[in-house]
Design an enzyme around this catalytic site. Structure first.
Site, PDB file in Angstrom:
ATOM      1  N   ASP A  32      20.859  39.904  31.507  1.00 20.62           N
ATOM      2  CA  ASP A  32      20.448  41.064  32.229  1.00 20.62           C
ATOM      3  C   ASP A  32      20.353  41.088  33.654  1.00 20.62           C
ATOM      4  OD1 ASP A  32      18.481  39.263  32.348  1.00 20.62           O
ATOM      5  OD2 ASP A  32      16.881  40.575  31.813  1.00 20.62           O
ATOM      6  N   HIS A 236      45.420  28.886  44.656  1.00 18.86           N
ATOM      7  CA  HIS A 236      43.869  29.514  44.631  1.00 18.86           C
ATOM      8  C   HIS A 236      42.744  28.636  44.032  1.00 18.86           C
ATOM      9  CE1 HIS A 236      45.366  34.200  45.101  1.00 18.86           C
ATOM     10  NE2 HIS A 236      45.440  33.524  46.128  1.00 18.86           N
ATOM     11  N   ASP A 253      40.586  28.421  53.506  1.00 21.20           N
ATOM     12  CA  ASP A 253      41.144  29.985  53.481  1.00 21.20           C
ATOM     13  C   ASP A 253      39.996  30.643  52.971  1.00 21.20           C
ATOM     14  OD1 ASP A 253      42.076  32.438  52.771  1.00 21.20           O
ATOM     15  OD2 ASP A 253      43.660  31.667  51.276  1.00 21.20           O
ATOM     16  N   ASP A 264      40.618  37.441  56.910  1.00 19.89           N
ATOM     17  CA  ASP A 264      41.384  36.539  55.849  1.00 19.89           C
ATOM     18  C   ASP A 264      41.813  35.422  56.694  1.00 19.89           C
ATOM     19  OD1 ASP A 264      42.596  35.368  53.657  1.00 19.89           O
ATOM     20  OD2 ASP A 264      43.783  37.155  53.400  1.00 19.89           O
ATOM     21  N   HIS A 343      54.672  31.872  47.373  1.00 16.60           N
ATOM     22  CA  HIS A 343      53.990  33.159  47.400  1.00 16.60           C
ATOM     23  C   HIS A 343      54.653  34.089  48.543  1.00 16.60           C
ATOM     24  CE1 HIS A 343      52.180  31.682  51.106  1.00 16.60           C
ATOM     25  NE2 HIS A 343      51.577  30.734  50.648  1.00 16.60           N
ATOM     26  N   HIS A 347      49.914  40.163  53.266  1.00 19.27           N
ATOM     27  CA  HIS A 347      49.609  41.628  52.493  1.00 19.27           C
ATOM     28  C   HIS A 347      48.707  42.351  53.668  1.00 19.27           C
ATOM     29  CE1 HIS A 347      45.735  39.447  52.391  1.00 19.27           C
ATOM     30  NE2 HIS A 347      46.386  38.410  52.198  1.00 19.27           N
ATOM     31  N   HIS A 354      43.293  42.426  49.669  1.00 15.89           N
ATOM     32  CA  HIS A 354      44.617  42.710  49.516  1.00 15.89           C
ATOM     33  C   HIS A 354      44.589  44.206  49.365  1.00 15.89           C
ATOM     34  CE1 HIS A 354      45.209  38.705  47.299  1.00 15.89           C
ATOM     35  NE2 HIS A 354      45.118  38.495  48.686  1.00 15.89           N
ATOM     36  N   GLU A 377      50.958  34.674  56.614  1.00 17.25           N
ATOM     37  CA  GLU A 377      50.587  33.432  56.093  1.00 17.25           C
ATOM     38  C   GLU A 377      51.494  32.550  55.147  1.00 17.25           C
ATOM     39  OE1 GLU A 377      47.560  33.798  52.618  1.00 17.25           O
ATOM     40  OE2 GLU A 377      47.733  36.111  53.048  1.00 17.25           O
ATOM     41  N   TYR A 381      53.818  23.794  49.974  1.00 17.73           N
ATOM     42  CA  TYR A 381      52.729  22.816  49.068  1.00 17.73           C
ATOM     43  C   TYR A 381      53.837  21.886  48.292  1.00 17.73           C
ATOM     44  CZ  TYR A 381      50.760  27.312  50.416  1.00 17.73           C
ATOM     45  OH  TYR A 381      50.352  28.594  51.170  1.00 17.73           O
ATOM     46  N   ARG A 407      48.781  25.656  54.760  1.00 23.05           N
ATOM     47  CA  ARG A 407      48.851  27.258  55.060  1.00 23.05           C
ATOM     48  C   ARG A 407      48.237  27.567  56.366  1.00 23.05           C
ATOM     49  NH1 ARG A 407      47.584  29.026  50.520  1.00 23.05           N
ATOM     50  NH2 ARG A 407      45.427  29.502  50.750  1.00 23.05           N
ATOM     51  N   GLU A 409      47.025  31.043  58.322  1.00 22.13           N
ATOM     52  CA  GLU A 409      47.064  32.581  58.107  1.00 22.13           C
ATOM     53  C   GLU A 409      46.401  33.129  59.171  1.00 22.13           C
ATOM     54  OE1 GLU A 409      44.863  33.741  54.613  1.00 22.13           O
ATOM     55  OE2 GLU A 409      45.665  35.660  54.451  1.00 22.13           O
TER      56      GLU A 409
HETATM   57  N1  GLY Z   1      42.899  34.431  50.366  1.00 20.26           N
HETATM   58  C1  GLY Z   1      43.820  35.322  49.710  1.00 20.26           C
HETATM   59  C2  GLY Z   1      44.802  35.452  50.582  1.00 20.26           C
HETATM   60  O1  GLY Z   1      45.154  34.842  51.462  1.00 20.26           O
HETATM   61  O2  GLY Z   1      45.813  36.326  50.126  1.00 20.26           O
HETATM   62 MN    MN Z   2      45.772  36.447  52.668  1.00 15.94          MN
HETATM   63 MN    MN Z   3      43.826  34.068  52.791  1.00 17.83          MN
END
Ligand code: GLY
Ligand code: MN
Ligand code: MN
Length: 439
Positions: A32, A236, A253, A264, A343, A347, A354, A377, A381, A407, A409
């Site tokens: 609940d 992720h 991240d 982000d 990837h 975005h 996103h 970004e 890897y 990475r 970004e």
């Molecule tokens: N953290 C999600 C992305 O970088 O798209």
């Molecule tokens: Mn991102």
């Molecule tokens: Mn990110």
């Protein structure tokens, strides 16, 4: 006063139309108890209203253009769960021309959809119950053909207008996004200054999120990724449960949500404050790629061209480092880079991390426009696990690179003069990071 976005949406709607935009429903976490409520992004964009159980009805050519259905004031409920705007607040604070309690929506629906030529409603976006309600109402009206009823003849997905609006940010939205970016950037700087071998990934997560909240963000704009060592190679990774080891890299991240807008950011830095030679080689390649993609950002550049450019830079670099073997052109044709770069380059960013909006028109990649905000970004890897490399990919990876994930970004706004990097407050140059961490 209604939000300028709502006024613009009305201008773009068909003259003889009505839009029905429901709020997000509450989501049960367990038994609940619910998750903290998060408004539907389109609903928030148009109304700024942050309560559940609400519906906005927008009819641009009617006298009452903006009607809200909301929860009633309720002393008992408000004692438990807090303030409700109620119908008075919907009119007074959110600019509705009129407001009704949500329980009257069903009986008013027949009236709402009787007359307008076009109905804007996004089937499949909220709840099946809401979809069914609309379908039943329209079906009923079509059957009742001996009465002067005129159900809409066309049903249009409102996101065809709304999401296009959301792609281009207003000056007010950019200010909020800059604040979201600043808070997250400062949190990343704090993380760089604070971490040390022996700490746990979740401590870093807690530190970042404490910083977000302390500085006015509503929290994270997505679940933070804090991956040390080989965990950085899981795209992720959100378990955030391992220990930071001397000699490894840490990939963070994490972004903040400020007044409904996301940032982000990803940074990758050495846990002991100093990149090893091998780490630095991978890092500098990703950084070179990231910076030259940011440099390419200007109105008119196609998003796919940015991605292609990132693939070229990374593939050529990987050949030089011995991660890939062969002619870069052939490696790109065979998509061999995907072993290490799997990837997208980035975005759109906005109310959603996103964010909404189309990336393609008629199968063609969309050119960037002034006012778009997007992430850049790239990453590499190199999994520590070499036992599961699929056929056709390089199994002979230099040992010194195994377990390295990098990475980088940033969030960039497209301006007349190129990219404005919203996340500039957190360093990304390896020497600068080392200098910051040495403090
Ligand atoms: N953290 C999600 C992305 O970088 O798209
Ligand atoms: Mn991102
Ligand atoms: Mn990110």
């Amino acid at each position: 006063m209604i939000k300028p976005q709502l006024a613009e949406f009305m201008r773009r709607m068909d003259k003889d139309s009505v839009a029905i935009i429901p709020a997000a429903r509450e989501a049960v976490r367990s038994h609940d108890t619910n998750y903290r409520y998060r408004q539907n992004s389109d609903f928030f964009y148009l109304t700024g209203f942050e309560e559940p159980e609400a519906i906005a009805v927008i009819a641009p050519s009617k006298e009452k253009k903006f009607t809200m259905f909301v929860r009633p004031r309720d002393l008992d409920q408000e004692i438990w769960y807090g303030y409700r705007a109620g119908v008075e607040g919907a009119v007074r604070d959110y600019g509705a021309d009129e407001a009704f309690t949500i329980d009257t929506f069903d009986e008013k629906l027949a009236e709402i959809v009787d007359g307008p030529e076009v109905l804007y409603y996004a089937f499949g976006h909220t709840t099946p119950e809401m979809d069914q309600k609309i379908i039943r109402q329209l079906a009923q009206m079509r059957e009742t053909n001996r009465k002067p009823l005129e159900p809409p003849r066309t049903i249009v997905d409102p996101s065809s207008i709304l999401h296009e609006m959301r792609v281009i940010k207003s000056a007010e939205e950019i200010d909020l996004m800059q604040r979201a970016a600043d808070i997250a950037a400062e949190a990343h700087v704090e993380a760089m200054k604070t971490i040390h071998p022996g700490m746990m990934e979740y401590e870093v997560e807690a530190m970042l999120e404490a910083y977000f909240r302390k500085h006015g963000a509503s929290g994270s704009s997505y679940t933070s990724i804090v991956g040390a060592g080989g965990n950085a190679t899981v795209l992720h990774y959100i378990d955030n449960k391992d220990q930071l080891k001397d000699g490894d890299l840490l990939l963070v991240d994490a972004g903040a949500e400020y007044k409904g807008y996301a940032s982000d950011i990803t940074r990758t830095f050495p846990i002991n404050g100093k990149f090893s030679q091998a780490q630095r080689e991978i890092y500098d390649l990703v950084l070179k790629c990231q910076m030259s993609c940011v440099d390419m950002v200007r109105p008119g550049v196609r998003l796919e061209d940015l991605k292609t450019h990132s693939i070229e830079v990374l593939t050529e670099g990987m050949v030089e480092l011995g991660l890939l073997k062969g002619d870069p052109k052939r490696l790109i044709e065979g998509k061999k880079y995907m072993q290490f770069y799997m990837h997208n380059l980035g975005h759109y960013l906005g109310i959603d991390v996103h964010d909404a909006g189309r990336y393609y028109f008629n199968g063609e990649s969309r050119p960037a426009e002034v006012g778009m905000v997007m992430t850049i970004e790239p990453g590499l890897y190199i999994s520590p696990d070499t036992s599961r490399i699929p056929e056709g990919f390089n199994k002979d990876i230099p040992a010194k690179y195994l377990g390295i994930g990098v990475r980088i970004e940033d969030d960039v706004l497209v301006t007349e003069n190129g990219a404005r990097v919203l996340t500039h407050k957190v360093p990304k140059d390896a020497d600068e990071i080392e200098a910051l961490m040495a403090k």
